[in-house]
Write a protein that holds these residues in place. Structure first.
Motif, short mmCIF file in Angstrom:
data_model
loop_
_atom_site.label_atom_id
_atom_site.label_comp_id
_atom_site.label_asym_id
_atom_site.label_seq_id
_atom_site.Cartn_x
_atom_site.Cartn_y
_atom_site.Cartn_z
N CYS A 185 0.93 -1.16 -0.16
CA CYS A 185 0.04 -0.15 -0.10
C CYS A 185 1.02 1.39 0.08
O CYS A 185 0.73 2.24 -0.74
N VAL B 133 0.95 4.45 -2.76
CA VAL B 133 0.71 5.64 -2.53
C VAL B 133 1.70 6.51 -3.07
O VAL B 133 1.52 7.66 -3.60
N ARG C 139 -1.81 10.65 6.57
CA ARG C 139 -3.20 10.43 6.05
C ARG C 139 -3.71 9.42 5.37
O ARG C 139 -4.60 9.13 5.34
N THR C 140 -2.75 8.41 4.89
CA THR C 140 -3.21 7.33 4.22
C THR C 140 -2.58 6.01 4.85
O THR C 140 -2.77 4.96 4.31
N HIS C 141 -2.30 6.20 6.28
CA HIS C 141 -2.14 4.89 6.93
C HIS C 141 -2.74 5.11 8.29
O HIS C 141 -3.00 6.21 8.84
N LYS D 139 -7.19 4.68 -0.77
CA LYS D 139 -6.05 5.66 -0.60
C LYS D 139 -5.45 6.39 -1.71
O LYS D 139 -5.48 7.61 -1.62
N PHE E 259 -8.37 8.95 -2.20
CA PHE E 259 -8.17 10.08 -1.13
C PHE E 259 -7.12 10.94 -1.56
O PHE E 259 -7.29 12.25 -1.38
N ILE E 260 -6.06 10.35 -2.24
CA ILE E 260 -4.97 11.36 -2.60
C ILE E 260 -5.52 12.22 -3.86
O ILE E 260 -5.41 13.53 -3.90
#
Length: 167
Positions: free
Chosen positions: A13, A17, A65-67, A146, A149-150
């Protein structure tokens, strides 16, 4: 180019990202080691980036913000929420990003700033995991949200498409 390490959840992941960001030239996934008491090998990535295109502060914010930067889950200790610095000049910027994250979320972050002392790459078959087959069920379930979200919250540094690109 600058280089920095990130550890959080699964390195598949985390790799996907950072590969989705403009200014990131290379992402190597594998296992990172730091100093005691964080000297056990944990999943992570090494990111080579162009600071003229994307700053360390933005990379750190994307990471946080992504984990699960606030949680404590770590099966067998192989997940460590950390920003691994390669030189002393990176430490204050990484620490400031963690502090800003904690202030905006209202909760303390468990993410550490640690020196990067060792790196062992993943087996070839796992590298560029998302890029080689973004339709895998794991990618759809865990990495795609993820990346969405980005694209939504970091549109100015998000690449249009990450899947099926040459590594």
């Amino acid at each position: 180019m600058e280089r920095i390490g990130f550890g959080g959840g699964c390195h598949w992941c985390t790799e996907g990202v950072f590969q989705s960001l403009k200014g990131v030239a290379r992402v190597d996934q594998g296992f990172i080691q730091s100093e005691a008491p964080s000297d056990s090998w944990a999943e992570g990535v090494i990111v080579d980036f162009d600071p003229a295109i994307i700053s360390l502060a933005i990379l750190a914010e994307v990471h946080l913000r992504t984990h699960s930067a606030k949680g404590g889950y770590s099966p067998a200790g192989r997940y460590r929420s950390a920003i691994y610095v390669l030189d002393a000049a990176q430490r204050p910027e990484a620490a400031e990003a963690i502090d800003r994250f904690a202030q905006t979320t209202g909760e303390p972050a468990r993410t550490l700033v640690l020196p990067l002392l060792g790196f062992e790459p993943s087996e070839d078959r796992y590298r560029n995991y998302y890029r080689t087959d973004p339709d895998r069920p794991f990618c759809r379930r865990y990495i795609d949200p993820k990346l969405d979200f980005i694209r939504q919250h970091f549109a100015d540094v998000a690449l249009a498409d990450v899947g099926n690109q040459a590594p």
